[in-house]
Design an enzyme around this catalytic site. Structure first.
Site, PDB file in Angstrom:
ATOM      1  CB  CYS A 120     -42.554 -42.711  -8.057  1.00 16.86           C
ATOM      2  SG  CYS A 120     -42.905 -41.826  -9.577  1.00 16.86           S
ATOM      3  CB  CYS A 128     -44.790 -39.543  -5.709  1.00 18.62           C
ATOM      4  SG  CYS A 128     -45.436 -40.580  -7.033  1.00 18.62           S
ATOM      5  CE  LYS A 193     -49.170 -38.475 -11.996  1.00 12.41           C
ATOM      6  NZ  LYS A 193     -47.717 -38.522 -11.837  1.00 12.41           N
ATOM      7  NE  ARG A 203     -48.101 -45.813 -11.627  1.00 14.20           N
ATOM      8  CZ  ARG A 203     -49.181 -45.768 -10.843  1.00 14.20           C
ATOM      9  NH1 ARG A 203     -49.623 -46.883 -10.275  1.00 14.20           N
ATOM     10  NH2 ARG A 203     -49.790 -44.631 -10.620  1.00 14.20           N
ATOM     11  NE  ARG A 215     -47.473 -43.383  -8.563  1.00 10.77           N
ATOM     12  CZ  ARG A 215     -46.401 -44.064  -8.198  1.00 10.77           C
ATOM     13  NH1 ARG A 215     -46.113 -44.232  -6.928  1.00 10.77           N
ATOM     14  NH2 ARG A 215     -45.602 -44.592  -9.115  1.00 10.77           N
ATOM     15  CE  LYS A 246     -49.333 -38.547 -15.986  1.00 16.02           C
ATOM     16  NZ  LYS A 246     -48.144 -38.649 -15.229  1.00 16.02           N
ATOM     17  CB  SER A 272     -47.708 -44.943 -20.774  1.00 16.55           C
ATOM     18  OG  SER A 272     -48.321 -45.152 -19.512  1.00 16.55           O
ATOM     19  CE1 TYR A 311     -44.121 -41.480 -23.115  1.00 10.74           C
ATOM     20  CE2 TYR A 311     -46.513 -41.603 -22.896  1.00 10.74           C
ATOM     21  CZ  TYR A 311     -45.271 -41.485 -22.325  1.00 10.74           C
ATOM     22  OH  TYR A 311     -45.152 -41.365 -20.963  1.00 10.74           O
TER      23      TYR A 311
HETATM   24  C1  PBG Z   1     -44.370 -40.001 -12.055  1.00 13.63           C
HETATM   25  C2  PBG Z   1     -45.092 -40.000 -13.355  1.00 13.63           C
HETATM   26  C3  PBG Z   1     -46.015 -40.938 -13.853  1.00 13.63           C
HETATM   27  C4  PBG Z   1     -46.322 -40.527 -15.142  1.00 13.63           C
HETATM   28  C5  PBG Z   1     -45.634 -39.345 -15.375  1.00 13.63           C
HETATM   29  N1  PBG Z   1     -44.888 -39.026 -14.255  1.00 13.63           N
HETATM   30  C6  PBG Z   1     -46.526 -42.193 -13.283  1.00 13.63           C
HETATM   31  C7  PBG Z   1     -47.296 -42.218 -12.054  1.00 13.63           C
HETATM   32  O1  PBG Z   1     -47.681 -41.182 -11.489  1.00 13.63           O
HETATM   33  O2  PBG Z   1     -47.521 -43.328 -11.576  1.00 13.63           O
HETATM   34  C8  PBG Z   1     -47.225 -41.248 -16.084  1.00 13.63           C
HETATM   35  C9  PBG Z   1     -46.970 -40.992 -17.521  1.00 13.63           C
HETATM   36  C10 PBG Z   1     -47.581 -41.966 -18.459  1.00 13.63           C
HETATM   37  O3  PBG Z   1     -48.337 -42.876 -18.068  1.00 13.63           O
HETATM   38  O4  PBG Z   1     -47.320 -41.822 -19.650  1.00 13.63           O
HETATM   39  N2  PBG Z   1     -45.101 -39.571 -10.957  1.00 13.63           N
HETATM   40 ZN    ZN Z   2     -44.181 -40.057  -8.864  1.00 11.20          ZN
END
Ligand code: PBG
Ligand code: ZN
Length: 320
Positions: A120, A128, A193, A203, A215, A246, A272, A311
């Site tokens: 992505c 992705c 996830k 993002r 997604r 996650k 995040s 983080y």
């Molecule tokens: C990529 C990815 C994402 C995150 C980690 N790898 C974003 C998403 O899937 O949109 C999110 C990590 C975070 O929010 O700290 N696929």
């Molecule tokens: Zn991705």
């Protein structure tokens, strides 16, 4: 008189420490890094205060500090110099991620390097995988993910962490790695996830928001728990070494259920949006940041996480 008084063992800190069931350590943590092109770049990410876009040279400097703090691992995310329909900069050995992995491995060889494998950040449409119309084509995407994983292993990654949520990607990546003799490179799969609003700040930071739609056709519905167990079962059968869940905080029920059920390490990603919520409230003086972070991370571990991607890792290590 009361025969049993749980308060007896709470009388002072040494008693409490002696019987504490969960002990959080810096050794449980992985710090995510965002690498960019250029030199001497160190730009704070507005929605993730304290986290920066770093050029490779500065990423190496930070990696040295991370290692000196006792944090065992970093996970590398990158912002590429070009994007296209299939995300080909994701396997370009000259891209910031591959260069950062190689440079960190060279200067801080003991630090475990996790490479995030997804497309992505690298696709012009921000999805992705490879598109077929507005649909992300699963099996075509697997071929591209194999290239990304192999390129990161070639650069020196110790662990490959696929975050795309395509079906069958763990097996596909395992095959591709083994074929190139990277049989000692581990796979930490983002097995569970969820399609989550908690990824918002990431993002922005990674410039990876989808240009249309969302997604939800590949990431999981956050209403589902049994489906999470199925995803875990599939990824283990395909050869995942570590199972990741996650986001973290709103999903500790899932962490607990997975931990009870499997005999492999469990990781959680303290994402995040979770980080940004803590940072924003702390900046307002509404909570005590150190106490909240310690409580949150301990809760993740208590729920059954062996590894926490966060983080907060550097701050936490510095507070100790
Ligand atoms: C990529 C990815 C994402 C995150 C980690 N790898 C974003 C998403 O899937 O949109 C999110 C990590 C975070 O929010 O700290 N696929
Ligand atoms: Zn991705």
């Amino acid at each position: 008189m009361l025969k049993f008084r749980p308060r007896r063992l709470r009388l002072n800190e040494n008693l409490r420490a002696m019987i504490r069931e969960t002990n959080l350590s810096v050794k449980d943590l992985i710090y995510p890094l965002f690498v960019v092109a250029g030199e001497n770049v160190r730009e704070e990410i507005p929605s993730m205060p304290g986290c920066c876009h770093l050029s490779v040279d500065n990423a190496v400097e930070l990696a040295k500090k991370i290692s000196a703090l006792g944090i065992p691992a970093v996970e590398i995310f990158g912002l590429p110099e070009y994007k296209d329909e299939i995300g080909s900069s994701a396997w370009d050995m000259k891209s910031p991620v591959q260069r950062a992995i190689a440079a960190i491995k060279k200067s801080v060889p003991e630090l475990v390097i996790v490479g995030d494998v997804c497309l992505c950040q690298y696709t012009s449409h921000g999805h992705c995988g490879k598109l077929c119309g507005h649909y992300v084509d699963n099996d075509e995407t697997l071929k591209l993910l194999q290239k990304v994983a192999v390129s990161q292993a070639q650069a020196g990654a110790d662990i490959i962490a696929p975050s795309d949520m395509m079906d069958g990607r763990v097996a596909a990546i395992r095959d591709a790695l083994d074929e190139k003799n990277f049989f000692n490179v581990s796979i930490m799969s983002y097995a569970v996830k969820y399609a989550s609003a908690y990824y918002g700040p990431f993002r922005d930071a990674a410039d990876s928001a989808p240009q249309f739609g969302d997604r939800k056709q590949y990431q999981m519905d956050f209403a589902n728990a049994r489906e999470a167990l199925k995803e875990v079962e599939l990824d283990l059968a395909e050869g995942a070494d570590i199972i990741m869940i996650k986001p973290a905080l709103a999903y500790l029920d899932i962490v607990s259920r997975v931990h009870e059920r499997i005999n492999r390490p469990v990781a959680v990603y303290n994402v995040s949006g979770e980080y940004a919520m803590v940072k924003a409230t702390a900046a307002n003086g509404w909570i005590d940041e150190k106490k909240i972070v310690t409580e949150n991370l301990t809760a993740m571990k208590r729920a059954g996480a062996d590894v926490i991607i966060t983080y907060h890792a550097i701050d936490f290590a510095e507070w100790l």
